[in-house]
Scaffold this motif. Structure first.
Motif, mmCIF file in Angstrom:
data_model
loop_
_atom_site.group_PDB
_atom_site.id
_atom_site.type_symbol
_atom_site.label_atom_id
_atom_site.label_comp_id
_atom_site.label_asym_id
_atom_site.label_seq_id
_atom_site.Cartn_x
_atom_site.Cartn_y
_atom_site.Cartn_z
ATOM 1 N N THR A 154 -24.412 -32.805 -19.000
ATOM 2 C CA THR A 154 -23.931 -33.943 -19.770
ATOM 3 C C THR A 154 -23.012 -34.788 -18.902
ATOM 4 N N GLN A 155 -22.673 -35.969 -19.392
ATOM 5 C CA GLN A 155 -21.744 -36.861 -18.704
ATOM 6 C C GLN A 155 -20.682 -37.309 -19.699
ATOM 7 N N ASN A 175 -10.796 -42.719 -28.514
ATOM 8 C CA ASN A 175 -11.437 -43.820 -27.793
ATOM 9 C C ASN A 175 -12.256 -43.369 -26.588
ATOM 10 N N TYR A 176 -12.047 -42.145 -26.147
ATOM 11 C CA TYR A 176 -12.702 -41.709 -24.911
ATOM 12 C C TYR A 176 -13.657 -40.534 -25.130
ATOM 13 N N ASP A 177 -14.065 -40.341 -26.390
ATOM 14 C CA ASP A 177 -15.091 -39.341 -26.674
ATOM 15 C C ASP A 177 -16.438 -39.817 -26.127
ATOM 16 N N SER A 178 -17.350 -38.871 -25.935
ATOM 17 C CA SER A 178 -18.645 -39.199 -25.327
ATOM 18 C C SER A 178 -19.779 -38.555 -26.113
ATOM 19 N N GLY A 179 -20.981 -39.141 -25.990
ATOM 20 C CA GLY A 179 -22.168 -38.552 -26.580
ATOM 21 C C GLY A 179 -22.542 -39.159 -27.916
ATOM 22 N N TRP A 185 -18.926 -34.852 -27.148
ATOM 23 C CA TRP A 185 -17.766 -34.198 -26.550
ATOM 24 C C TRP A 185 -16.502 -34.982 -26.882
ATOM 25 N N TRP A 186 -15.496 -34.296 -27.410
ATOM 26 C CA TRP A 186 -14.176 -34.864 -27.636
ATOM 27 C C TRP A 186 -13.292 -34.587 -26.427
ATOM 28 N N ILE A 187 -12.298 -35.471 -26.228
ATOM 29 C CA ILE A 187 -11.177 -35.123 -25.353
ATOM 30 C C ILE A 187 -10.034 -34.732 -26.271
ATOM 31 N N ASN A 282 -19.378 -35.611 -14.521
ATOM 32 C CA ASN A 282 -20.653 -34.951 -14.752
ATOM 33 C C ASN A 282 -20.424 -33.449 -14.886
ATOM 34 N N ILE A 283 -20.927 -32.870 -15.957
ATOM 35 C CA ILE A 283 -20.749 -31.440 -16.223
ATOM 36 C C ILE A 283 -22.118 -30.778 -16.253
ATOM 37 N N LEU A 284 -22.298 -29.766 -15.429
ATOM 38 C CA LEU A 284 -23.519 -28.959 -15.426
ATOM 39 C C LEU A 284 -23.130 -27.514 -15.713
ATOM 40 N N LEU A 285 -23.696 -26.963 -16.800
ATOM 41 C CA LEU A 285 -23.416 -25.588 -17.189
ATOM 42 C C LEU A 285 -24.663 -24.763 -16.949
ATOM 43 N N ALA A 286 -24.528 -23.716 -16.140
ATOM 44 C CA ALA A 286 -25.647 -22.824 -15.848
ATOM 45 C C ALA A 286 -25.243 -21.411 -16.239
ATOM 46 N N ARG A 287 -26.076 -20.776 -17.082
ATOM 47 C CA ARG A 287 -25.774 -19.426 -17.532
ATOM 48 C C ARG A 287 -26.863 -18.479 -17.052
#
Length: 290
Positions: A154-155, A175-179, A185-187, A282-287
């Motif tokens: 996600t970004q 004001n800076y939430d995304s998606g 995603w909240w801050i 940029n967030i990349l989550l790998a499990r």
């Protein structure tokens, strides 16, 4: 007088040089088919099988590893130049594709005798009648996607520093939430630290940000985040992001990130190294799945 005329048909072989069209009156190749095309399909479960003239698309769905053997190439009636086999492995075991006799497989410029088609993979092999550099060409292969890794990307936004926008907690600034939709995603909080510079050390301006995913919580066991920053504005600012922690809180996944401005430390006229625009993270989550 009765005369009996006997017409004898002589059996001959006649060769034509022409273009043939099916469902078209204007074929543009030796054979033009204006419509669907069907060929033999077979699903196998045996641990050993020799491909023959009736095979075209073969699927393997057995309960153990299997060996598929290509027909031996010869001359005249056994000259199979151009013959194409399509092989799909939908089992949990390898399929070993092997050539017969002294025939070989050509993957690159080095002939080999066998090729492994792993679970979930697909291969096409075509005969080229080349007995020195590889009798069969592996013309197309598709490997399976990794089945032991789950990936999410996600970004999100990096808000301005405290010099422009005040810090907050408990998601008091939206004001800076995304998606969009459920992929939001909240801050939750933003804590800024100003630059510091002495004769002994220099510290860049930075922020501690807590992002919270509003969809179902992630399984954070064996979850590994990768972070990269992006400059989405006309400002020349340069940042670096560091992963601090990840946790599930009240059914939501939270990621804590430290972001620092690294292109400037100290005071330059009226600029104290605090950034005034919002940027990208940029967030990349790998499990890893066992």
């Amino acid at each position: 007088m009765n005369r009996l005329f006997l017409l004898l048909g002589l059996s001959t072989s006649v060769f034509f040089s022409a273009q043939v069209g099916i469902n078209t009156t204007q074929p543009n190749s030796t054979l033009t088919v204006n419509g669907s095309f069907g060929a033999n399909y077979k699903e196998l479960t045996s641990t050993a099988y020799t491909l023959d003239a009736l095979d075209h698309y073969v699927t393997y769905n057995g309960t153990a590893a299997s060996t598929f053997t290509l027909p031996p190439i010869g001359t005249a009636a056994t000259n199979y130049s151009g013959r194409l086999y399509k092989i799909k492995n939908i089992s949990n075991f390898n399929v070993i594709l092997q050539a017969s006799n002294s025939n070989t497989l050509r993957i690159d410029n080095t002939p080999v005798s066998t090729f492994v088609i792993p679970p979930g993979a697909y291969a096409e092999v075509v005969n080229n009648r080349n007995t020195t550099a590889g009798t069969w060409d592996l013309s197309f292969t598709v490997l399976p996607k990794p089945n032991n890794v789950e990936i999410y990307g996600t970004q999100v936004r990096i808000p301005p520093h405290n010099g422009t926008v005040a810090d907050w907690i408990n998601h008091s600034n939206t004001n800076y939430d995304s998606g969009t939709g459920t992929d939001v995603w909240w801050i939750v909080s933003k804590a800024s630290t100003v630059t510091a510079q002495t004769a002994d050390y220099s510290n860049a301006a930075r922020m501690l940000l807590v992002y919270e995913y509003q969809g179902p919580a992630f399984n954070i066991t064996n979850l590994y985040p990768t972070l990269t920053t992006g400059n989405s504005s006309s400002f020349p600012d340069v940042f670096i992001a560091s992963f601090v922690g990840i946790a599930n809180v009240n059914g939501k996944t939270r990621i804590t990130v430290s972001v620092a401005r690294v292109d400037q430390i100290g005071t330059n006229v009226n600029n104290s190294a605090n950034w005034t625009a919002s940027f990208l993270l940029n967030i990349l989550l790998a499990r890893k799945v066992f």
